[in-house]
Design an enzyme around this catalytic site. Structure first.
Site, PDB file in Angstrom:
ATOM      1  N   ARG A 164       0.841  -1.214   0.000  1.00  0.00           N
ATOM      2  CA  ARG A 164       0.000   0.000   0.000  1.00  0.00           C
ATOM      3  C   ARG A 164       0.871   1.257   0.000  1.00  0.00           C
ATOM      4  NH1 ARG A 164      -3.001  -3.715  -0.651  1.00  0.00           N
ATOM      5  NH2 ARG A 164      -5.095  -3.987   0.175  1.00  0.00           N
ATOM      6  N   SER A 244     -10.667  -0.539   3.304  1.00  0.00           N
ATOM      7  CA  SER A 244      -9.903  -0.600   4.565  1.00  0.00           C
ATOM      8  C   SER A 244      -9.465   0.810   4.953  1.00  0.00           C
ATOM      9  CB  SER A 244      -8.637  -1.444   4.383  1.00  0.00           C
ATOM     10  OG  SER A 244      -8.958  -2.752   3.990  1.00  0.00           O
ATOM     11  N   GLU A 340      -4.675   3.937   5.720  1.00  0.00           N
ATOM     12  CA  GLU A 340      -4.530   3.681   4.290  1.00  0.00           C
ATOM     13  C   GLU A 340      -5.192   4.828   3.500  1.00  0.00           C
ATOM     14  OE1 GLU A 340      -5.651  -0.206   2.503  1.00  0.00           O
ATOM     15  OE2 GLU A 340      -6.663   1.014   0.980  1.00  0.00           O
TER      16      GLU A 340
HETATM   17  P1  FAD Z   1      -8.887   8.489  -5.308  1.00  0.00           P
HETATM   18  O1  FAD Z   1      -9.524   8.112  -4.037  1.00  0.00           O
HETATM   19  O2  FAD Z   1      -9.593   9.450  -6.188  1.00  0.00           O
HETATM   20  O3  FAD Z   1      -7.419   9.026  -5.003  1.00  0.00           O
HETATM   21  C1  FAD Z   1      -6.546   8.341  -4.138  1.00  0.00           C
HETATM   22  C2  FAD Z   1      -5.199   9.081  -4.093  1.00  0.00           C
HETATM   23  O4  FAD Z   1      -4.569   9.044  -5.367  1.00  0.00           O
HETATM   24  C3  FAD Z   1      -5.352  10.561  -3.770  1.00  0.00           C
HETATM   25  O5  FAD Z   1      -4.232  10.961  -3.004  1.00  0.00           O
HETATM   26  C4  FAD Z   1      -5.338  11.256  -5.132  1.00  0.00           C
HETATM   27  O6  FAD Z   1      -4.883  12.586  -5.093  1.00  0.00           O
HETATM   28  C5  FAD Z   1      -4.374  10.365  -5.890  1.00  0.00           C
HETATM   29  N1  FAD Z   1      -4.652  10.269  -7.339  1.00  0.00           N
HETATM   30  C6  FAD Z   1      -5.777   9.770  -7.911  1.00  0.00           C
HETATM   31  N2  FAD Z   1      -5.664   9.760  -9.257  1.00  0.00           N
HETATM   32  C7  FAD Z   1      -4.447  10.259  -9.542  1.00  0.00           C
HETATM   33  C8  FAD Z   1      -3.748  10.525 -10.764  1.00  0.00           C
HETATM   34  N3  FAD Z   1      -4.264  10.244 -11.965  1.00  0.00           N
HETATM   35  N4  FAD Z   1      -2.501  11.067 -10.680  1.00  0.00           N
HETATM   36  C9  FAD Z   1      -1.948  11.353  -9.480  1.00  0.00           C
HETATM   37  N5  FAD Z   1      -2.554  11.148  -8.303  1.00  0.00           N
HETATM   38  C10 FAD Z   1      -3.795  10.605  -8.322  1.00  0.00           C
HETATM   39  N6  FAD Z   1      -7.545  -0.821  -2.378  1.00  0.00           N
HETATM   40  C11 FAD Z   1      -6.709  -1.869  -2.493  1.00  0.00           C
HETATM   41  O7  FAD Z   1      -5.487  -1.703  -2.658  1.00  0.00           O
HETATM   42  N7  FAD Z   1      -7.170  -3.149  -2.406  1.00  0.00           N
HETATM   43  C12 FAD Z   1      -8.469  -3.433  -2.213  1.00  0.00           C
HETATM   44  O8  FAD Z   1      -8.852  -4.591  -2.148  1.00  0.00           O
HETATM   45  C13 FAD Z   1      -9.386  -2.348  -2.107  1.00  0.00           C
HETATM   46  N8  FAD Z   1     -10.695  -2.562  -1.885  1.00  0.00           N
HETATM   47  C14 FAD Z   1     -11.555  -1.523  -1.760  1.00  0.00           C
HETATM   48  C15 FAD Z   1     -12.912  -1.780  -1.537  1.00  0.00           C
HETATM   49  C16 FAD Z   1     -13.821  -0.750  -1.404  1.00  0.00           C
HETATM   50  C17 FAD Z   1     -15.274  -1.070  -1.164  1.00  0.00           C
HETATM   51  C18 FAD Z   1     -13.369   0.593  -1.513  1.00  0.00           C
HETATM   52  C19 FAD Z   1     -14.344   1.720  -1.418  1.00  0.00           C
HETATM   53  C20 FAD Z   1     -12.019   0.866  -1.711  1.00  0.00           C
HETATM   54  C21 FAD Z   1     -11.096  -0.176  -1.827  1.00  0.00           C
HETATM   55  N9  FAD Z   1      -9.726   0.040  -2.041  1.00  0.00           N
HETATM   56  C22 FAD Z   1      -8.870  -1.018  -2.182  1.00  0.00           C
HETATM   57  C23 FAD Z   1      -9.191   1.408  -2.073  1.00  0.00           C
HETATM   58  C24 FAD Z   1      -9.298   2.089  -3.457  1.00  0.00           C
HETATM   59  O9  FAD Z   1     -10.253   1.463  -4.267  1.00  0.00           O
HETATM   60  C25 FAD Z   1      -7.955   2.102  -4.195  1.00  0.00           C
HETATM   61  O10 FAD Z   1      -6.976   2.745  -3.428  1.00  0.00           O
HETATM   62  C26 FAD Z   1      -8.060   2.834  -5.557  1.00  0.00           C
HETATM   63  O11 FAD Z   1      -6.850   2.693  -6.268  1.00  0.00           O
HETATM   64  C27 FAD Z   1      -8.364   4.317  -5.407  1.00  0.00           C
HETATM   65  O12 FAD Z   1      -8.669   4.810  -6.695  1.00  0.00           O
HETATM   66  P2  FAD Z   1      -9.459   6.157  -6.911  1.00  0.00           P
HETATM   67  O13 FAD Z   1      -9.430   6.453  -8.362  1.00  0.00           O
HETATM   68  O14 FAD Z   1     -10.786   6.093  -6.278  1.00  0.00           O
HETATM   69  O15 FAD Z   1      -8.508   7.162  -6.125  1.00  0.00           O
HETATM   70  N1  EPU Z   2     -10.440 -10.036  10.594  1.00  0.00           N
HETATM   71  C1  EPU Z   2     -11.070  -9.993  11.823  1.00  0.00           C
HETATM   72  N2  EPU Z   2     -12.116  -9.137  11.963  1.00  0.00           N
HETATM   73  C2  EPU Z   2     -12.560  -8.337  10.970  1.00  0.00           C
HETATM   74  C3  EPU Z   2     -11.903  -8.369   9.727  1.00  0.00           C
HETATM   75  C4  EPU Z   2     -10.840  -9.245   9.561  1.00  0.00           C
HETATM   76  O1  EPU Z   2     -10.699 -10.693  12.737  1.00  0.00           O
HETATM   77  O2  EPU Z   2     -13.521  -7.591  11.185  1.00  0.00           O
HETATM   78  C5  EPU Z   2      -9.339 -10.998  10.400  1.00  0.00           C
HETATM   79  C6  EPU Z   2      -9.874 -12.406  10.073  1.00  0.00           C
HETATM   80  O3  EPU Z   2      -9.036 -13.333  10.698  1.00  0.00           O
HETATM   81  C7  EPU Z   2      -9.708 -12.490   8.571  1.00  0.00           C
HETATM   82  C8  EPU Z   2      -8.435 -11.679   8.361  1.00  0.00           C
HETATM   83  O4  EPU Z   2      -8.533 -10.616   9.321  1.00  0.00           O
HETATM   84  O5  EPU Z   2      -9.558 -13.804   8.114  1.00  0.00           O
HETATM   85  C9  EPU Z   2      -8.254 -11.114   6.978  1.00  0.00           C
HETATM   86  O6  EPU Z   2      -9.416 -10.414   6.587  1.00  0.00           O
HETATM   87  P1  EPU Z   2      -9.710 -10.108   5.054  1.00  0.00           P
HETATM   88  O7  EPU Z   2      -9.486 -11.330   4.230  1.00  0.00           O
HETATM   89  O8  EPU Z   2     -11.015  -9.416   4.958  1.00  0.00           O
HETATM   90  O9  EPU Z   2      -8.545  -9.126   4.641  1.00  0.00           O
HETATM   91  P2  EPU Z   2      -7.915  -7.847   5.354  1.00  0.00           P
HETATM   92  O10 EPU Z   2      -6.536  -8.179   5.767  1.00  0.00           O
HETATM   93  O11 EPU Z   2      -8.821  -7.263   6.373  1.00  0.00           O
HETATM   94  C10 EPU Z   2      -6.809  -6.925   3.193  1.00  0.00           C
HETATM   95  C11 EPU Z   2      -6.768  -5.644   2.451  1.00  0.00           C
HETATM   96  C12 EPU Z   2      -7.989  -5.504   1.561  1.00  0.00           C
HETATM   97  C13 EPU Z   2      -8.002  -6.649   0.568  1.00  0.00           C
HETATM   98  C14 EPU Z   2      -8.031  -7.973   1.349  1.00  0.00           C
HETATM   99  C15 EPU Z   2      -7.892  -9.164   0.445  1.00  0.00           C
HETATM  100  C16 EPU Z   2      -5.465  -4.123   3.790  1.00  0.00           C
HETATM  101  C17 EPU Z   2      -5.461  -2.968   4.715  1.00  0.00           C
HETATM  102  N3  EPU Z   2      -6.656  -4.534   3.376  1.00  0.00           N
HETATM  103  O12 EPU Z   2      -7.894  -6.857   4.090  1.00  0.00           O
HETATM  104  O13 EPU Z   2      -7.875  -4.291   0.834  1.00  0.00           O
HETATM  105  O14 EPU Z   2      -9.109  -6.573  -0.287  1.00  0.00           O
HETATM  106  O15 EPU Z   2      -6.924  -8.008   2.277  1.00  0.00           O
HETATM  107  O16 EPU Z   2      -6.591  -9.249  -0.019  1.00  0.00           O
HETATM  108  O17 EPU Z   2      -4.397  -4.637   3.440  1.00  0.00           O
HETATM  109  C18 EPU Z   2      -8.343  -1.966   0.893  1.00  0.00           C
HETATM  110  O18 EPU Z   2      -7.121  -1.798   0.807  1.00  0.00           O
HETATM  111  O19 EPU Z   2      -9.160  -1.014   0.915  1.00  0.00           O
HETATM  112  C19 EPU Z   2      -8.858  -3.330   0.951  1.00  0.00           C
HETATM  113  C20 EPU Z   2     -10.155  -3.610   1.055  1.00  0.00           C
END
Ligand code: FAD
Ligand code: EPU
Length: 344
Positions: A164, A244, A340
């Site tokens: 991240r 997250s 994050e």
């Molecule tokens: P924004 O929120 O619009 O911007 C994020 C940052 O990037 C800001 O600092 C912004 O200024 C900068 N930025 C955006 N676009 C540009 C550009 N073109 N040039 C320069 N800077 C820029 N993330 C994960 O890594 N793994 C996950 O599994 C994951 N799951 C998610 C699930 C949900 C339900 C949600 C809501 C979010 C999740 N995220 C996850 C976080 C998010 O989706 C990612 O970080 C995504 O890449 C953000 O993209 P965005 O276009 O919405 O960025």
């Molecule tokens: N857990 C708990 N309680 C909770 C949530 C999780 O105990 O409420 C524990 C459980 O043991 C579970 C483990 O955490 O098995 C892992 O949970 P999960 O698989 O949901 O993944 P995570 O570690 O919570 C990360 C990323 C997610 C990504 C998933 C899958 C981060 C901060 N988050 O979540 O990314 O989708 O793994 O790879 O690394 C995001 O970055 O926004 C995001 C959603």
């Protein structure tokens, strides 16, 4: 190009925070950006690049110029018998890119299915999920230096990707507008390709089993991941959130042993550098926050790490709630959670 003033950003961030930008424009090409850059109104204004707004917490009105990057397009810039280099515009929806690659049988992005946001933001935090990260397929990106207007290319080494993390969160924070990202993808249709599907992540293996998948395919892996994500993560269209809120902390082996002696079931993932990663969601849940609500904000009932806006919350309220959570984790476990989500 439309230059809007005092523009509400409510529909442009997944937390649904209602703040305004002094100036707002959506750009669809580098040329449009260059043209606007010369506009005297913007000289000296602070700039914020916005993608899908899914990893941002807006805590106040933005007294400057918000640029929403909507640069479209996707092109194969080179290919061999076994690989393609695919360049995607920063404004392409991340998941459209992923699904498009699956359709064409290009392997590499399938584990990152259903992550919200746009392509241009994906390198900022090196998005990751279910055993894959953007850096695994990243080739290069093209950006514009916001200070000089000069075009710059970054290769993977320049980006210093980590968990991240990238150079764009530190040394170059807010300095570049990313306008395209290129990926190196495997051509699964080519006869010589022996593709390694990444299905080691526990939930993925289990779900593929439940789905009764016999032969792995990009579509099957993606379908399994979509199924897991839909079951666990709230859809921001229905319940406002930014995924997250905190990163998963890595602790030393000694710290882990102490923790495991008190909590035998603590989930943990040993890292290559000898540290041990522990899900932040586990700490948040252990501190009693899972599913708890405080006024208009709360921690989600199936994923404690996801903070939600139940409607009408301000960014400040969400930030304060997150700080209460991190203080309680620090008090009980001595662990400092880092955010994050980008707070603006
Ligand atoms: P924004 O929120 O619009 O911007 C994020 C940052 O990037 C800001 O600092 C912004 O200024 C900068 N930025 C955006 N676009 C540009 C550009 N073109 N040039 C320069 N800077 C820029 N993330 C994960 O890594 N793994 C996950 O599994 C994951 N799951 C998610 C699930 C949900 C339900 C949600 C809501 C979010 C999740 N995220 C996850 C976080 C998010 O989706 C990612 O970080 C995504 O890449 C953000 O993209 P965005 O276009 O919405 O960025
Ligand atoms: N857990 C708990 N309680 C909770 C949530 C999780 O105990 O409420 C524990 C459980 O043991 C579970 C483990 O955490 O098995 C892992 O949970 P999960 O698989 O949901 O993944 P995570 O570690 O919570 C990360 C990323 C997610 C990504 C998933 C899958 C981060 C901060 N988050 O979540 O990314 O989708 O793994 O790879 O690394 C995001 O970055 O926004 C995001 C959603």
């Amino acid at each position: 190009m439309k230059i809007e003033q005092n523009k509400s950003l409510k529909s442009l961030n997944t937390f649904g925070i209602d703040v305004a930008a002094k100036y707002f424009t959506e750009i669809r090409s580098v040329e449009e950006f260059k043209e606007l850059r010369g506009d005297r109104r913007f000289s000296g204004e602070e700039k914020l690049i916005l993608g899908g707004g899914s990893n941002i917490l807006l805590t106040k009105d933005f007294d400057g110029w918000v640029i929403r990057n909507a640069i479209p397009g996707g092109t194969i810039t080179s290919e061999t018998e076994t690989e393609v280099i695919l360049r995607a515009g920063a404004g392409v929806e991340w998941n459209d890119l992923v699904f498009g690659c699956i359709e064409k049988n290009y392997g590499g992005l399938e584990n990152l299915s259903l992550i919200p946001g746009l392509v241009g933001a994906a390198p900022i935090q090196n998005i990751g999920a279910y055993g894959a990260e953007l850096k695994d397929t990243f080739h290069e990106l093209e950006a514009i230096d916001l200070r000089s207007g000069a075009p710059v290319k970054f290769n993977a080494g320049d980006c210093a990707f980590g968990y991240r993390d990238s150079v764009f969160k530190h040394k170059f924070q807010g300095q570049f507008l990313i306008n395209s990202v290129s990926f190196r993808l495997a051509k699964l249709s080519a006869p010589k390709v022996h593709y390694h599907f990444r299905v080691e992540y526990g939930d993925v293996r289990e779900t593929l089993g439940e789905m009764n998948v016999q032969d792995l395919s990009l579509k099957a892996v993606s379908d399994a991941i979509c199924r897991i994500r839909r079951a666990k993560l709230p859809d921001p269209k229905e319940l406002r959130n930014a995924g997250s809120f905190f990163k998963n902390p890595a602790v030393s082996l000694t710290q882990f042993k102490v923790l495991a002696s008190q909590h035998s079931k603590v989930p943990h993932y040993p890292q290559e550098d000898g540290t041990v990663k522990i899900p932040a969601g586990w700490f948040v849940e252990q501190c009693g926050w899972k599913g708890k609500r405080a006024g208009r904000v709360g921690s989600h009932k199936t994923q404690a790490l996801v903070l939600v806006n139940y409607g009408g919350a301000t960014g400040q309220e969400i930030l304060e709630f997150s700080e209460i959570i991190s203080r309680s984790v620090k008090k009980r476990f001595g662990i400092e959670l880092s955010r994050e989500v980008n707070v603006v």
